[in-house]
Design an enzyme around this catalytic site. Structure first.
Site, PDB file in Angstrom:
ATOM      1  N   ASP A  48       0.874  -1.167   0.000  1.00 15.31           N
ATOM      2  CA  ASP A  48       0.000   0.000   0.000  1.00 15.31           C
ATOM      3  C   ASP A  48       0.909   1.215   0.000  1.00 15.31           C
ATOM      4  OD1 ASP A  48      -2.086   1.722   0.062  1.00 15.31           O
ATOM      5  OD2 ASP A  48      -2.702   1.287   2.120  1.00 15.31           O
ATOM      6  N   HIS A  95      -2.999 -18.818  15.580  1.00 16.49           N
ATOM      7  CA  HIS A  95      -4.374 -19.326  15.465  1.00 16.49           C
ATOM      8  C   HIS A  95      -5.255 -18.364  14.665  1.00 16.49           C
ATOM      9  CE1 HIS A  95      -8.445 -20.570  16.351  1.00 16.49           C
ATOM     10  NE2 HIS A  95      -8.660 -19.302  16.641  1.00 16.49           N
ATOM     11  N   CYS A 153      -5.407 -26.083  14.138  1.00 14.03           N
ATOM     12  CA  CYS A 153      -4.102 -25.422  14.020  1.00 14.03           C
ATOM     13  C   CYS A 153      -3.170 -25.911  15.135  1.00 14.03           C
ATOM     14  CB  CYS A 153      -4.253 -23.906  14.052  1.00 14.03           C
ATOM     15  SG  CYS A 153      -4.355 -23.184  15.701  1.00 14.03           S
ATOM     16  N   ASP A 207      -7.688  -7.216   3.289  1.00 15.40           N
ATOM     17  CA  ASP A 207      -6.543  -7.125   4.192  1.00 15.40           C
ATOM     18  C   ASP A 207      -7.024  -6.450   5.461  1.00 15.40           C
ATOM     19  OD1 ASP A 207      -6.730  -4.345   3.048  1.00 15.40           O
ATOM     20  OD2 ASP A 207      -5.101  -4.066   4.467  1.00 15.40           O
ATOM     21  N   CYS A 215      -4.307 -24.839  18.691  1.00 18.01           N
ATOM     22  CA  CYS A 215      -5.485 -25.541  19.218  1.00 18.01           C
ATOM     23  C   CYS A 215      -5.225 -27.031  19.442  1.00 18.01           C
ATOM     24  CB  CYS A 215      -6.675 -25.330  18.295  1.00 18.01           C
ATOM     25  SG  CYS A 215      -7.180 -23.605  18.270  1.00 18.01           S
ATOM     26  N   CYS A 237     -10.978 -26.091  15.574  1.00 17.22           N
ATOM     27  CA  CYS A 237      -9.793 -25.674  14.810  1.00 17.22           C
ATOM     28  C   CYS A 237      -8.698 -26.718  14.949  1.00 17.22           C
ATOM     29  CB  CYS A 237      -9.305 -24.330  15.327  1.00 17.22           C
ATOM     30  SG  CYS A 237      -7.826 -23.734  14.498  1.00 17.22           S
TER      31      CYS A 237
HETATM   32 ZN   LIG Z   1      -6.581 -22.819  16.191  1.00 19.20          ZN
END
Ligand SMILES: [Zn+2]
Length: 369
Positions: free
Chosen positions: A91, A332, A303, A263, A306, A301
């Site tokens: 940007d 996360h 990830c 974004d 998690c 989740c």
């Molecule tokens: Zn997660």
């Protein structure tokens, strides 16, 4: 760059596509984590790739002041310098200049500002910001614009919108053939200004069209109305980018209105300050109710955070001000946003977008839970 539309939703304006850029491909609709200073705060490029981040944004204003264009240019490109090796959108910094520098003055031919680091005076013109972005080999550059806060008087919004168009014309003129440049549609919440800006920018011709100056405090309904209005004017073969739109519910709504790029600092900023996005809504990890909660941050989740850590431990990290806390929550949160976009794309592909949209609205709470 090339933009290929791969599938359009039957029930809405939502579509999936692919943007082919010098440093790689981006599947759309896409969320771009913000790496203002050439780093997505607390995350390594390795982690970003592991999560599936295909593109990030960086900010010319910050990079120009520090480390300077020359350093990045010598480093090969912004993507190589930061060792991301995937597309980076920059940007030009109109928004940051306006929000950071109280000593900014908008001139006829550019923006004069004082550095927030050492107070030195600088001048951004529509031409030099394109030249700088070309030098650091951004995959996509943005035109210099005037972004005003909300609310703003009609006449002031009109001046900013018209100046932004005039500058876009100059930016287009100076850019080299192969450089990908997006323009920014300004006009605050005034539809007639948005219409004039969109039409005139379409006449000049850009690779993509960004809608700026929204999600600054106006009601979501009003933001959606303006996004719908502008998106309908932009031909479907062009990339549509809504700047600064970052709440999951807002992203979903704007995807439905035919937006391709997003974004926002939300997943990273909130991650650092202890707010996590979950499949049911946002939670503040420091809350006392999590003291002995040994369940994961988000049970839905998968990830790294998690899969391995409990809310009780994450809370402990934040209370003890340990740096791992912001890192794990940022990880996360970015994962949550990237997976959300993947699920959206999959739903559009399978002609199930309407269903996905309704399920999300039923399950996800806009307010803190
Ligand atoms: Zn997660």
């Amino acid at each position: 760059m090339r933009f290929l539309i791969e599938k359009e939703s039957k029930s809405s304006q939502a579509r999936i596509g692919k943007i082919i850029l010098p440093h790689g491909e981006v599947e759309t609709p896409a969320f771009m984590p913000v790496g203002t200073q050439g780093t997505v705060k607390t995350m390594s490029p390795k982690e970003l790739k592991e999560i599936g981040v295909q593109i990030i944004t960086a900010n010319l204003y910050h990079l120009y002041l520090r480390p300077g264009i020359e350093v990045i240019e010598k480093g090969g490109s912004i993507s190589e310098f930061i060792s991301f090796h995937r597309p980076v959108l920059t940007d030009s910094g109109g928004f940051q200049i306006a929000s950071l520098s109280p000593l900014i003055s908008i001139k006829d031919d550019g923006i004069q500002f004082k550095s927030h680091i050492d107070g030195s005076t600088h001048f951004f013109t529509p031409e030099n910001v394109v030249i700088y972005q070309e030098k650091i080999k951004s995959d996509i550059g943005m035109c210099l614009d005037i972004c005003l806060p909300y609310p703003v008087e009609y006449n002031e919004a009109k001046r900013a919108s018209e100046k932004t168009i005039e500058w876009a014309k100059k930016s287009k003129k100076i850019k080299s053939e192969e450089f990908n440049l997006f323009c920014i549609i300004q006009g605050a919440t005034y539809l007639d200004l948005r219409e004039k800006a969109t039409k005139e920018l379409l006449d000049i011709g850009f690779d993509g069209y960004a809608i700026g100056g929204l999600f600054l405090g106006e009601t979501p309904k009003l933001s959606y109305e303006i996004v719908a209005f502008c998106n309908n004017l932009i031909p479907k073969e062009k990339v549509r980018y809504v700047m600064g739109c970052g709440y999951p519910e807002d992203i979903l709504e704007c995807v439905k209105l035919g937006t391709d790029l997003f974004d926002c600092v939300l997943p990273t900023r909130n991650g650092r300050t202890g707010t996590a996005f979950t499949s049911e809504g946002r939670i503040i990890i420091k809350n006392a109710k999590f003291e002995k909660d040994f369940s994961p941050l988000d049970p839905n989740c998968d990830c790294y955070t998690c899969q391995n850590f409990s809310r009780a431990y994450l809370r402990h990290l934040f209370i003890s001000e340990e740096i791992l806390g912001p890192r794990l929550l940022t990880y996360h949160n970015i994962y949550f946003f990237i997976k959300l976009m993947e699920k959206i794309r999959e739903a559009i592909l399978k002609d199930q977008f309407e269903e996905f949209y309704n399920n999300f609205k039923r399950q996800y709470n806009r307010n803190l839970i």
